[in-house]
Scaffold this motif. Structure first.
Motif, short mmCIF file in Angstrom:
data_model
loop_
_atom_site.label_atom_id
_atom_site.label_comp_id
_atom_site.label_asym_id
_atom_site.label_seq_id
_atom_site.Cartn_x
_atom_site.Cartn_y
_atom_site.Cartn_z
N ALA A 1 116.10 -14.76 -30.42
CA ALA A 1 116.27 -16.20 -30.54
C ALA A 1 115.01 -16.68 -30.97
O ALA A 1 114.60 -17.88 -31.91
CB ALA A 1 116.30 -17.05 -28.84
N GLN A 2 113.97 -16.74 -30.62
CA GLN A 2 112.02 -16.18 -31.46
C GLN A 2 112.94 -16.48 -32.57
O GLN A 2 112.49 -17.21 -33.28
CB GLN A 2 110.85 -15.76 -30.47
CG GLN A 2 110.05 -15.98 -30.71
CD GLN A 2 109.19 -15.51 -30.14
OE1 GLN A 2 108.80 -14.17 -29.75
NE2 GLN A 2 107.89 -15.62 -30.61
N GLU A 3 112.68 -15.15 -33.03
CA GLU A 3 112.83 -15.38 -34.53
C GLU A 3 114.17 -16.75 -35.27
O GLU A 3 113.41 -17.07 -36.38
CB GLU A 3 113.79 -13.69 -34.83
CG GLU A 3 113.06 -13.83 -35.94
CD GLU A 3 111.43 -13.80 -36.88
OE1 GLU A 3 111.63 -13.89 -38.26
OE2 GLU A 3 111.19 -12.73 -36.35
N VAL A 4 115.34 -16.72 -34.66
CA VAL A 4 116.16 -17.94 -35.30
C VAL A 4 115.18 -19.37 -35.02
O VAL A 4 115.03 -20.10 -36.41
CB VAL A 4 117.32 -18.03 -34.17
CG1 VAL A 4 117.96 -19.01 -34.83
CG2 VAL A 4 118.24 -16.77 -34.25
N SER A 5 114.46 -19.33 -33.68
CA SER A 5 113.90 -20.36 -33.37
C SER A 5 112.75 -20.33 -34.68
O SER A 5 112.00 -21.79 -35.57
CB SER A 5 112.99 -20.95 -32.21
OG SER A 5 112.18 -21.49 -32.10
N LEU A 6 111.92 -19.63 -35.05
CA LEU A 6 110.13 -20.34 -35.73
C LEU A 6 111.05 -20.07 -37.79
O LEU A 6 110.79 -21.14 -38.29
CB LEU A 6 109.86 -18.77 -36.04
CG LEU A 6 109.63 -18.38 -34.92
CD1 LEU A 6 108.20 -16.90 -34.94
CD2 LEU A 6 107.96 -19.58 -35.05
N ARG A 7 112.06 -19.92 -38.02
CA ARG A 7 112.81 -19.69 -38.78
C ARG A 7 112.97 -21.36 -39.14
O ARG A 7 113.13 -22.23 -40.06
CB ARG A 7 113.59 -18.86 -39.28
CG ARG A 7 113.50 -17.21 -39.93
CD ARG A 7 114.37 -16.19 -39.71
NE ARG A 7 113.75 -14.51 -39.95
CZ ARG A 7 113.28 -13.82 -41.13
NH1 ARG A 7 114.72 -14.37 -42.29
NH2 ARG A 7 113.27 -13.71 -41.31
N LEU A 8 114.32 -21.57 -38.52
CA LEU A 8 115.10 -22.86 -38.49
C LEU A 8 113.81 -24.06 -38.38
O LEU A 8 113.75 -24.94 -38.98
CB LEU A 8 115.83 -22.63 -36.51
CG LEU A 8 116.77 -23.93 -36.95
CD1 LEU A 8 117.84 -24.31 -38.17
CD2 LEU A 8 117.92 -24.00 -35.88
N HIS A 9 112.98 -23.65 -37.34
CA HIS A 9 111.44 -24.93 -37.48
C HIS A 9 111.21 -25.26 -39.40
O HIS A 9 111.13 -25.70 -39.46
CB HIS A 9 110.79 -24.27 -36.73
CG HIS A 9 109.66 -25.28 -36.51
ND1 HIS A 9 108.87 -26.12 -37.63
CD2 HIS A 9 108.78 -25.83 -35.55
CE1 HIS A 9 108.53 -27.57 -36.97
NE2 HIS A 9 107.98 -26.94 -35.99
N ASP A 10 111.00 -24.23 -39.64
CA ASP A 10 110.23 -24.03 -41.66
C ASP A 10 110.91 -24.99 -42.43
O ASP A 10 111.17 -25.37 -42.59
CB ASP A 10 109.65 -22.71 -41.21
CG ASP A 10 109.17 -22.27 -42.83
OD1 ASP A 10 108.35 -23.18 -43.03
OD2 ASP A 10 109.31 -21.91 -43.74
#
Length: 106
Positions: free
Chosen positions: A10-19
């Protein structure tokens, strides 16, 4: 253990999605945003609204009942982003292995 794995993904998805959203919606469309907020005078709010709606519809096309190339490309980018984030977080999605890892942002 399962909760930790899900949190990492979830953290990885959030970081990538934000960028990705920042690039797709803001950085790739800076001139469009400047044009939208450059309108002045009578009727400028209507023109600004039209321009902003255009920015959003190009950056994030809503898939309809009939598939079209921009919506298909948008959905593909999302699937690749999620797949890559899941793999970076230690998980695995099945069925998306053949998609390229590099993303095109438009």
């Amino acid at each position: 253990m399962m909760a930790f794995a899900i949190d990492r993904i979830a953290q990885e998805v959030s970081l990538r999605l934000h960028d990705w959203v920042g690039t797709r919606l803001v950085r790739n469309r800076t001139v469009n945003w400047q044009d939208a907020y450059g309108h002045r005078g009578v009727g400028s709010a209507r023109e600004r609204r039209r321009d902003i709606e255009s920015i959003y519809s190009e950056a994030a096309p809503i898939p309809g009942q009939v598939a079209d190339p921009p919506s298909n490309a948008f959905m593909r980018e999302i699937r690749v982003l999620i797949r890559d984030a899941v793999e970076a977080g230690g998980g695995k999605l099945e069925g998306l292995a053949s998609m390229a890892t590099s993303q095109t942002t438009g």
